[in-house]
Design a protein around this motif. Structure first.
Motif, mmCIF file in Angstrom:
data_model
loop_
_atom_site.group_PDB
_atom_site.id
_atom_site.type_symbol
_atom_site.label_atom_id
_atom_site.label_comp_id
_atom_site.label_asym_id
_atom_site.label_seq_id
_atom_site.Cartn_x
_atom_site.Cartn_y
_atom_site.Cartn_z
ATOM 1 N N ARG A 84 0.652 -1.395 0.075
ATOM 2 C CA ARG A 84 -0.182 0.257 0.143
ATOM 3 C C ARG A 84 1.328 1.619 0.181
ATOM 4 O O ARG A 84 1.797 1.364 0.754
ATOM 5 C CB ARG A 84 -0.542 -0.201 1.352
ATOM 6 N N THR A 85 0.887 2.480 -0.816
ATOM 7 C CA THR A 85 1.255 3.428 -1.129
ATOM 8 C C THR A 85 0.944 4.515 -0.661
ATOM 9 O O THR A 85 -0.444 4.137 -1.481
ATOM 10 C CB THR A 85 2.132 3.805 -2.277
ATOM 11 N N VAL A 86 0.764 5.460 -0.208
ATOM 12 C CA VAL A 86 0.515 6.472 0.212
ATOM 13 C C VAL A 86 0.703 7.385 -0.355
ATOM 14 O O VAL A 86 2.361 7.726 0.411
ATOM 15 C CB VAL A 86 0.575 6.594 1.938
ATOM 16 N N VAL A 87 0.384 8.590 -1.046
ATOM 17 C CA VAL A 87 1.238 9.742 -1.670
ATOM 18 C C VAL A 87 0.534 11.157 -0.704
ATOM 19 O O VAL A 87 -1.093 11.222 -1.086
ATOM 20 C CB VAL A 87 1.069 9.542 -2.847
ATOM 21 N N ALA A 88 1.160 12.059 -0.741
ATOM 22 C CA ALA A 88 0.420 13.278 0.497
ATOM 23 C C ALA A 88 -0.313 14.205 -1.079
ATOM 24 O O ALA A 88 0.671 14.691 -1.114
ATOM 25 C CB ALA A 88 1.484 13.328 1.309
ATOM 26 N N THR A 89 -1.295 13.875 -1.486
ATOM 27 C CA THR A 89 -2.156 14.828 -1.899
ATOM 28 C C THR A 89 -2.723 15.653 -1.158
ATOM 29 O O THR A 89 -3.659 14.675 -0.615
ATOM 30 C CB THR A 89 -2.425 14.054 -3.393
ATOM 31 N N VAL A 90 -3.912 15.862 -2.424
ATOM 32 C CA VAL A 90 -4.977 16.050 -2.171
ATOM 33 C C VAL A 90 -5.811 15.922 -2.521
ATOM 34 O O VAL A 90 -6.379 17.043 -4.487
ATOM 35 C CB VAL A 90 -5.230 18.270 -1.569
ATOM 36 N N PRO A 91 -7.101 15.306 -2.457
ATOM 37 C CA PRO A 91 -7.565 14.330 -1.571
ATOM 38 C C PRO A 91 -6.311 13.300 -1.495
ATOM 39 O O PRO A 91 -5.439 12.817 -2.670
ATOM 40 C CB PRO A 91 -8.368 13.452 -1.355
ATOM 41 N N VAL A 92 -5.262 12.647 -0.716
ATOM 42 C CA VAL A 92 -4.922 11.753 -0.147
ATOM 43 C C VAL A 92 -5.043 10.030 -1.165
ATOM 44 O O VAL A 92 -5.971 10.072 -1.910
ATOM 45 C CB VAL A 92 -4.721 11.363 1.444
ATOM 46 N N THR A 93 -3.347 10.492 -2.341
ATOM 47 C CA THR A 93 -3.862 8.998 -2.843
ATOM 48 C C THR A 93 -3.125 8.086 -2.666
ATOM 49 O O THR A 93 -2.121 7.273 -2.540
ATOM 50 C CB THR A 93 -3.141 9.125 -4.192
ATOM 51 N N VAL A 94 -4.148 6.477 -2.382
ATOM 52 C CA VAL A 94 -3.142 5.477 -2.316
ATOM 53 C C VAL A 94 -3.680 4.124 -2.968
ATOM 54 O O VAL A 94 -5.062 4.277 -3.590
ATOM 55 C CB VAL A 94 -4.251 4.625 -0.794
#
Length: 138
Positions: A84-94
């Motif tokens: 699972r990779t979380v990228v700090a975007t708005v909204p968060v991208t998983v």
């Protein structure tokens, strides 16, 4: 220990005799339960093709609820089969992807699907025969 068996590690430090998958507490059996689950199989096959976001998986797998998809992904991640990779975007991208460990299962899963697709007419015929013999009629 019987000849031809060995102790193997399992979930959270559990061990069992190799080949003792019939024991309720065997970690091998628990892993088989996980990877043989219909949602796990479908998720792993899709992620074997490409990494996907949660909602893309949900749209692609008809009938899976948000709760079940979330639980299954969490379990597969815990087992090391999915990352699972979380990228700090708005909204968060998983994004979810298959791991090398999970990739090792793909061939076996595809073989099961091939078998099912090849033998479904035989299974349907056996079901009809069984139902007819019991007078169920389907």
């Amino acid at each position: 220990m019987q000849e031809g068996t060995s102790r193997i590690g399992g979930f959270a430090g559990e061990t069992c005799e190799r080949g003792d998958v019939y024991a309720a507490d065997c970690p091998t059996r628990k892993l088989l339960d996980r990877v043989a689950d219909k949602w796990s199989v479908l998720i792993l096959l899709l992620l074997g093709q490409e990494a996907m976001r949660f909602n893309a998986l949900r749209r692609r797998i008809e009938g899976v609820s948000q709760k079940m998809l979330s639980q299954t992904l969490r379990s597969l991640e815990r087992d090391g089969l999915v990352s699972r990779t979380v990228v700090a975007t708005v909204p968060v991208t998983v994004t979810y992807a298959i791991t090398p460990l999970g990739s090792g299962l793909i061939g076996s899963l595809r073989s099961m699907i091939d078998w099912a697709e090849t033998h479904m007419p035989d299974v349907a015929a056996a079901q009809r025969f069984y139902d007819d013999a019991l007078g169920c009629g389907g």
